[in-house]
Structures are given as C-alpha cells and as structure tokens.
Design a protein around this motif. Structure first.
Motif, PDB file in Angstrom:
ATOM      1  N   MET A  57     -67.874  51.170 -47.179  1.00  0.00           N
ATOM      2  CA  MET A  57     -68.959  52.137 -47.020  1.00  0.00           C
ATOM      3  C   MET A  57     -69.021  53.118 -48.194  1.00  0.00           C
ATOM      4  O   MET A  57     -69.846  54.011 -48.222  1.00  0.00           O
ATOM      5  CB  MET A  57     -68.768  52.917 -45.716  1.00  0.00           C
ATOM      6  N   GLY A  58     -68.104  52.974 -49.148  1.00  0.00           N
ATOM      7  CA  GLY A  58     -68.085  53.854 -50.310  1.00  0.00           C
ATOM      8  C   GLY A  58     -67.182  55.068 -50.152  1.00  0.00           C
ATOM      9  O   GLY A  58     -67.186  55.965 -50.974  1.00  0.00           O
ATOM     10  N   GLY A  59     -66.387  55.093 -49.078  1.00  0.00           N
ATOM     11  CA  GLY A  59     -65.490  56.217 -48.827  1.00  0.00           C
ATOM     12  C   GLY A  59     -64.063  55.923 -49.225  1.00  0.00           C
ATOM     13  O   GLY A  59     -63.754  54.859 -49.786  1.00  0.00           O
ATOM     14  N   LYS A 104     -59.969  57.726 -40.432  1.00  0.00           N
ATOM     15  CA  LYS A 104     -60.736  58.756 -41.121  1.00  0.00           C
ATOM     16  C   LYS A 104     -61.244  58.173 -42.432  1.00  0.00           C
ATOM     17  O   LYS A 104     -60.525  57.459 -43.118  1.00  0.00           O
ATOM     18  CB  LYS A 104     -59.866  59.973 -41.439  1.00  0.00           C
ATOM     19  N   CYS A 105     -62.490  58.496 -42.747  1.00  0.00           N
ATOM     20  CA  CYS A 105     -63.075  58.037 -44.008  1.00  0.00           C
ATOM     21  C   CYS A 105     -63.677  59.245 -44.711  1.00  0.00           C
ATOM     22  O   CYS A 105     -64.623  59.865 -44.209  1.00  0.00           O
ATOM     23  CB  CYS A 105     -64.133  56.970 -43.741  1.00  0.00           C
ATOM     24  N   TYR A 106     -63.101  59.594 -45.856  1.00  0.00           N
ATOM     25  CA  TYR A 106     -63.516  60.772 -46.615  1.00  0.00           C
ATOM     26  C   TYR A 106     -64.640  60.429 -47.578  1.00  0.00           C
ATOM     27  O   TYR A 106     -64.659  59.365 -48.182  1.00  0.00           O
ATOM     28  CB  TYR A 106     -62.326  61.332 -47.399  1.00  0.00           C
ATOM     29  N   GLY A 107     -65.595  61.361 -47.704  1.00  0.00           N
ATOM     30  CA  GLY A 107     -66.652  61.219 -48.681  1.00  0.00           C
ATOM     31  C   GLY A 107     -67.903  60.510 -48.187  1.00  0.00           C
ATOM     32  O   GLY A 107     -68.788  60.215 -48.980  1.00  0.00           O
ATOM     33  N   ILE A 108     -68.002  60.245 -46.884  1.00  0.00           N
ATOM     34  CA  ILE A 108     -69.191  59.562 -46.370  1.00  0.00           C
ATOM     35  C   ILE A 108     -69.988  60.401 -45.383  1.00  0.00           C
ATOM     36  O   ILE A 108     -71.086  60.020 -45.008  1.00  0.00           O
ATOM     37  CB  ILE A 108     -68.842  58.218 -45.703  1.00  0.00           C
ATOM     38  N   ALA A 109     -69.439  61.537 -44.958  1.00  0.00           N
ATOM     39  CA  ALA A 109     -70.110  62.363 -43.946  1.00  0.00           C
ATOM     40  C   ALA A 109     -71.374  63.014 -44.519  1.00  0.00           C
ATOM     41  O   ALA A 109     -71.382  63.490 -45.651  1.00  0.00           O
ATOM     42  CB  ALA A 109     -69.168  63.443 -43.425  1.00  0.00           C
ATOM     43  N   PRO A 136     -66.288  65.117 -50.848  1.00  0.00           N
ATOM     44  CA  PRO A 136     -65.023  64.392 -50.818  1.00  0.00           C
ATOM     45  C   PRO A 136     -64.034  64.878 -49.764  1.00  0.00           C
ATOM     46  O   PRO A 136     -63.177  64.115 -49.331  1.00  0.00           O
ATOM     47  CB  PRO A 136     -64.455  64.576 -52.222  1.00  0.00           C
ATOM     48  N   ALA A 137     -64.127  66.127 -49.316  1.00  0.00           N
ATOM     49  CA  ALA A 137     -63.181  66.646 -48.329  1.00  0.00           C
ATOM     50  C   ALA A 137     -63.676  66.463 -46.889  1.00  0.00           C
ATOM     51  O   ALA A 137     -62.917  66.682 -45.956  1.00  0.00           O
ATOM     52  CB  ALA A 137     -62.921  68.125 -48.578  1.00  0.00           C
ATOM     53  N   ASP A 138     -64.911  66.054 -46.696  1.00  0.00           N
ATOM     54  CA  ASP A 138     -65.439  65.869 -45.343  1.00  0.00           C
ATOM     55  C   ASP A 138     -65.294  64.412 -44.938  1.00  0.00           C
ATOM     56  O   ASP A 138     -65.431  63.512 -45.745  1.00  0.00           O
ATOM     57  CB  ASP A 138     -66.913  66.294 -45.281  1.00  0.00           C
ATOM     58  N   TRP A 139     -65.007  64.200 -43.644  1.00  0.00           N
ATOM     59  CA  TRP A 139     -64.739  62.847 -43.181  1.00  0.00           C
ATOM     60  C   TRP A 139     -65.392  62.551 -41.854  1.00  0.00           C
ATOM     61  O   TRP A 139     -65.814  63.441 -41.127  1.00  0.00           O
ATOM     62  CB  TRP A 139     -63.236  62.604 -43.101  1.00  0.00           C
ATOM     63  N   LYS A 140     -65.468  61.260 -41.561  1.00  0.00           N
ATOM     64  CA  LYS A 140     -65.954  60.741 -40.286  1.00  0.00           C
ATOM     65  C   LYS A 140     -65.001  59.645 -39.845  1.00  0.00           C
ATOM     66  O   LYS A 140     -64.355  59.009 -40.661  1.00  0.00           O
ATOM     67  CB  LYS A 140     -67.343  60.104 -40.425  1.00  0.00           C
TER      68      LYS A 140
END
Length: 87
Positions: free
Chosen positions: A78-80, A33-38, A64-68
């Motif tokens: 990727m900056g997340g 999971k990567c937060y803050g990039i979605a 910040p709470a959304d993830w991919k």
C-alpha cells in the motif's frame, strides 16, 4: 417522529461504542500497524513522534508518523512502512 429519530441515533451510538470496545488483541491477530498511509483525521492512534495523542488527529495525508491497522502483509504493497521513520 422525534421518538423514532432518537431511537435510531441511540442505536447508532450503541453500535459505534461496541465497535470501539474491541480488544487490541483482536487487532494484533491479523493486522499490523502501517505508517505513512493514514489520511488526515483518519489515523488509528497516537503518533510515536508526539505530534498528537489520539486517533483521528492526523493533520495531513500520509504523514510518516501516522498509522492505520491493515491486514498483515499488505502494508508495503500500500506504500507504507511497518515501522515509523527514525529521526
């Protein structure tokens, strides 16, 4: 013509359904999971802060709470962040 069009839409629907049935274990093996990039409307699941409860419901880009899911080891590049921000 209508029959072939319906057949095409049915086939597309079947492919989409098959893709959404993949197990979470398949994601866990090579992804994180990567937060803050979605992007808005393109998150993978619920936000841990309770702002929404499902995929595709992100309201803004890079919240910040959304993830991919991303390939392991690529999130920070990727900056997340691999963990959600703490309040």
């Amino acid at each position: 013509m209508k029959t072939s069009r319906a057949l095409v839409f049915s086939a597309i629907g079947a492919l989409v359904a098959a893709g959404s049935l993949s197990s979470p274990a398949a994601h866990a093996a090579d992804k994180e999971k990567c937060y803050g990039i979605a992007q808005a409307g393109k998150n993978d699941c619920a936000a841990p802060d309770g702002s929404h409860s499902c995929a595709g419901q992100a309201k803004t880009d890079n919240a910040p709470a959304d993830w991919k899911y991303v390939a392991k080891g690529t999130c920070e590049k990727m900056g997340g962040k691999p963990q959600p921000e703490k309040k």
